[in-house]
Scaffold this motif. Structure first.
Motif, short mmCIF file in Angstrom:
data_model
loop_
_atom_site.label_atom_id
_atom_site.label_comp_id
_atom_site.label_asym_id
_atom_site.label_seq_id
_atom_site.Cartn_x
_atom_site.Cartn_y
_atom_site.Cartn_z
N CYS A 60 0.81 -1.22 0.00
CA CYS A 60 0.00 0.00 0.00
C CYS A 60 0.85 1.27 0.00
CB CYS A 60 -0.94 0.01 1.22
SG CYS A 60 -2.14 -1.33 1.23
N ARG A 61 2.17 1.11 0.21
CA ARG A 61 3.05 2.28 0.23
C ARG A 61 3.88 2.28 -1.05
NH1 ARG A 61 5.73 2.40 6.21
NH2 ARG A 61 6.93 4.14 5.29
N GLU A 62 3.55 3.15 -1.94
CA GLU A 62 4.25 3.24 -3.22
C GLU A 62 5.70 3.70 -2.98
OE1 GLU A 62 3.81 5.47 -7.57
OE2 GLU A 62 2.24 5.66 -6.05
N GLY A 63 6.63 3.02 -3.63
CA GLY A 63 8.03 3.38 -3.47
C GLY A 63 8.59 3.05 -2.11
N PHE A 64 8.02 2.02 -1.44
CA PHE A 64 8.44 1.68 -0.08
C PHE A 64 9.91 1.25 -0.04
CE2 PHE A 64 7.83 -1.36 3.73
CZ PHE A 64 8.11 -0.35 4.63
N ALA A 65 10.32 0.44 -1.00
CA ALA A 65 11.71 -0.03 -1.03
C ALA A 65 12.69 1.14 -1.15
CB ALA A 65 11.92 -1.01 -2.18
N GLN A 66 12.35 2.11 -1.99
CA GLN A 66 13.22 3.28 -2.16
C GLN A 66 13.24 4.12 -0.89
OE1 GLN A 66 15.25 3.90 -4.89
NE2 GLN A 66 16.11 5.35 -3.40
N GLU A 67 12.10 4.20 -0.22
CA GLU A 67 12.02 4.95 1.04
C GLU A 67 12.96 4.34 2.09
OE1 GLU A 67 8.63 6.11 4.41
OE2 GLU A 67 8.04 5.15 2.52
N ILE A 68 12.98 3.00 2.14
CA ILE A 68 13.86 2.31 3.08
C ILE A 68 15.32 2.56 2.70
CG2 ILE A 68 14.64 0.03 3.84
CD1 ILE A 68 11.73 -0.90 3.61
N SER A 69 15.64 2.43 1.41
CA SER A 69 17.01 2.64 0.95
C SER A 69 17.50 4.04 1.29
CB SER A 69 17.10 2.41 -0.56
OG SER A 69 16.85 1.06 -0.88
N ASP A 70 16.64 5.03 1.09
CA ASP A 70 17.02 6.41 1.41
C ASP A 70 17.29 6.58 2.90
OD1 ASP A 70 16.69 7.02 -1.25
OD2 ASP A 70 14.69 7.90 -1.01
N ALA A 71 16.50 5.87 3.73
CA ALA A 71 16.63 6.02 5.19
C ALA A 71 17.93 5.44 5.71
CB ALA A 71 15.44 5.36 5.89
N VAL A 72 18.42 4.36 5.09
CA VAL A 72 19.63 3.70 5.61
C VAL A 72 20.86 3.96 4.74
CG1 VAL A 72 18.27 1.89 6.73
CG2 VAL A 72 19.09 1.55 4.39
N GLN A 73 20.70 4.83 3.76
CA GLN A 73 21.81 5.14 2.86
C GLN A 73 23.01 5.65 3.65
OE1 GLN A 73 21.34 4.61 -0.53
NE2 GLN A 73 23.56 4.79 -0.66
N GLY A 74 24.19 5.11 3.32
CA GLY A 74 25.42 5.57 3.96
C GLY A 74 25.77 4.86 5.24
N LEU A 75 24.87 3.98 5.74
CA LEU A 75 25.16 3.24 6.97
C LEU A 75 26.01 2.01 6.63
CD1 LEU A 75 21.68 3.40 8.74
CD2 LEU A 75 23.80 4.48 9.52
N PRO A 76 27.15 1.84 7.30
CA PRO A 76 28.01 0.68 7.00
C PRO A 76 27.45 -0.61 7.59
CG PRO A 76 28.94 1.97 8.79
CD PRO A 76 27.74 2.73 8.31
N ASP A 77 27.68 -1.71 6.88
CA ASP A 77 27.31 -3.05 7.37
C ASP A 77 25.84 -3.17 7.74
OD1 ASP A 77 29.91 -4.13 7.13
OD2 ASP A 77 30.50 -3.14 8.99
N VAL A 78 24.99 -2.60 6.91
CA VAL A 78 23.54 -2.73 7.09
C VAL A 78 22.93 -3.26 5.79
CG1 VAL A 78 21.34 -1.53 7.44
CG2 VAL A 78 23.34 -0.93 8.83
N GLU A 79 22.16 -4.32 5.87
CA GLU A 79 21.45 -4.88 4.73
C GLU A 79 19.97 -4.99 5.09
OE1 GLU A 79 23.29 -8.33 2.69
OE2 GLU A 79 24.79 -8.21 4.30
N VAL A 80 19.12 -4.83 4.08
CA VAL A 80 17.67 -4.94 4.29
C VAL A 80 17.08 -5.83 3.22
CG1 VAL A 80 15.49 -3.69 4.58
CG2 VAL A 80 17.66 -2.56 5.15
#
Length: 381
Positions: free
Chosen positions: A292-312
Motif C-alpha cells: 500500500c506504500r508506493e516506493g516503499f523499497a526506495q524509502e527504506i534505501s534512502d533512510a539507511v543510505q550511507g550506513l556501514p554493514d547494514v542490509e535490508v
C-alpha cells in the motif's frame, strides 16, 4: 534420569552426555558412540544409545555430522534393527536445526513429562485432592517427585531448594514464549506446544486461557531470576540505544526480524545512525513489504543510505506468517532475543511492560528465511 535408565538397561546401554565433549572433541565423541554401539551389539546382541543433553551437542559446529552418524546407526544401516535410542533435551533446545538429508526426529516419538494423576496424589500425600496438589506443584510430575519418600514439610523444602539453587539453569532452559507468559507479556493462546509443556511444570493451564503459577514456584526465587534475565525495556531513546548495543555486544553480526520495522523509515535510519556510534555489529534487517506504500523499497534505501554493514530484505510472502514475532537473531551462536516492537525500541512508544527475553536456541533457520527474501538495500550487490 539418564543414569537410571542406563542402569536399568545394563551393559547394552551406550551412555552419552552432550555437554561433556567440547568443540575439539566432536569427532572423538562420534567415534566412541560408533564403537560402543558395535561392541554392545556384538556382546549383547542389541544396543541402546542414552543421549543426555542431545540438544546441546547437536548445536555445535559439527552437529550435522553427529546427526548423520546417528541417523545411520539408528535408521539407515543393518545394525539399526538392533539399536534404539533415548534422546534427552531441554525445553528450549532446537532438536532439528535444518540439516540436509533425512531428519532423525521424523522417526522419533516425542515423550512429555508425565501429568499428575489421582493415584499420584494419594501416593505422594495421602488424603490430598488432585486439584490441591496441582495448585501446589503444577500439572506435571517435575516438582511433585520431590515429595517422594518425604512428608509434606520436607517435600516442600526440597522443591523450593531445587527451584532456588537451580533457578539460573531453569530460567535458561525455558522457551522464550514460556518466559513471556511468566512475565505477563504473552497469552497462553499464543504459545507453541513445547512452551505449554514447560509451563505445566510450573503451574496450571486454565480452561479460560489463563496460567496460574504453582504455590511452590511463587514462594521460590525462580520468577525473580526470570525477570532479571528478561529486563524491562528502557523508556528513553538514548537508553534504548544503549540496551540494543548491549544485546549486540558479543556478536559480530545479527539479524533484526520485525515485519513492521520500517513503519517509520526515517526514525529507523536515525536510530541506526546513532547505534553505529556505539556498536559496529553488522546488521541484517528482515522486514515485510507494504504494497500500500508506493516506493516503499526506495524509502527504506534512502533512510539507511550511507550506513556501514547494514542490509535490508523483504521477507518472502510465504514466510511472513511464521515470522510474526520480533526477534534479534545471532546466527553464529544460533541464539537470539525476543524484543519489543519497533515503536518501543525507537523511543516512539511507551515501553509499558515490554521486555527482552533470551532465546537460548532458535526454533527456525533464519538464514534460510533471509536467503529467500527480496533484496532492498544495498541493491547493487
Amino acid at each position: 534420569m539418564c543414569s537410571a535408565v542406563s542402569g536399568h538397561l545394563g551393559p547394552s546401554a551406550v551412555t552419552v552426555d552432550g555437554r561433556l565433549e567440547g568443540e575439539r572433541g566432536q569427532e572423538q565423541l562420534r567415534d566412541r558412540i560408533d564403537t560402543d554401539v558395535s561392541t554392545a551389539i556384538e556382546e549383547e546382541r542389541c544396543a541402546q544409545v542414552v543421549f543426555d543433553n542431545y540438544g546441546h551437542a547437536i548445536r555445535r559446529s559439527q552437529g550435522g555430522k553427529l546427526h548423520s552418524m546417528l541417523y545411520r546407526l539408528l535408521v539407515d544401516s543393518l545394525p539399526a534393527r538392533d539399536t534404539g535410542a533415548l534422546l534427552v533435551a531441554r525445553f528450549s533446545d532446537t532438536l532439528d536445526p535444518g540439516f540436509s538429508g533425512s531428519p532423525l526426529l521424523s522417526r522419533a516419538h516425542v515423550e512429555t513429562l508425565p501429568a499428575l494423576t489421582e493415584e499420584d496424589a494419594q501416593e505422594l500425600q495421602p488424603g490430598t485432592d488432585l486439584t490441591e496438589l496441582k495448585e501446589l506443584v503444577g500439572e506435571s510430575t517435575w516438582l511433585a517427585r520431590r515429595f517422594l519418600g518425604a512428608d509434606a514439610r520436607q517435600g516442600r523444602l526440597r522443591a523450593i531448594e531445587h527451584l532456588n539453587n537451580d533457578s539460573r539453569r531453569i530460567a535458561a532452559t525455558l522457551p522464550s514464549s514460556a518466559a513471556e507468559v511468566l512475565l505477563g507479556t504473552r497469552r497462553l493462546a499464543d504459545c507453541d506446544p513445547n512452551s505449554l509443556e514447560a509451563l505445566r511444570c510450573l503451574g496450571t493451564l486454565g480452561h479460560d486461557g489463563e496460567f496460574k503459577l504453582s504455590r511452590l514456584v511463587e514462594d521460590s526465587q525462580l520468577l525473580s531470576k526470570v525477570r532479571s534475565e528478561s529486563p524491562g525495556w528502557p523508556s528513553t531513546r538514548e537508553s534504548s540505544i544503549r540496551r540494543f548495543a548491549e544485546l549486540l555486544s558479543d556478536s559480530d553480526r545479527a539479524m533484526w526480524v520485525d515485519r513492521y520495522l520500517f513503519a517509520n523509515a526515517d526514525e529507523v535510519g536515525s536510530f541506526l545512525k546513532d547505534l553505529r556510534q556505539v556498536s559496529k555489529t553488522a546488521l541484517r534487517l528482515l522486514v515485510s513489504d507494504d504494497p500500500c506504500r508506493e516506493g516503499f523499497a526506495q524509502e527504506i534505501s534512502d533512510a539507511v543510505q550511507g550506513l556501514p554493514d547494514v542490509e535490508v530484505r523483504f521477507m518472502s510472502r510465504s514466510d511472513r506468517r511464521r515470522l510474526h514475532d520480533r526477534h534479534l537473531v545471532f546466527p553464529t551462536t544460533k541464539s537470539g532475543v525476543v524484543i519489543p516492537t519497533a515503536g518501543v525500541i525507537l523511543g516512539i512508544d511507551d515501553p509499558g511492560s515490554a521486555v527482552s527475553v533470551p532465546m537460548p536456541s532458535l526454533a527456525v533457520n533464519y538464514t534460510e528465511f533471509w536467503a529467500r527474501g527480496d533484496r532492498v538495500f544495498p541493491n547493487d550487490l
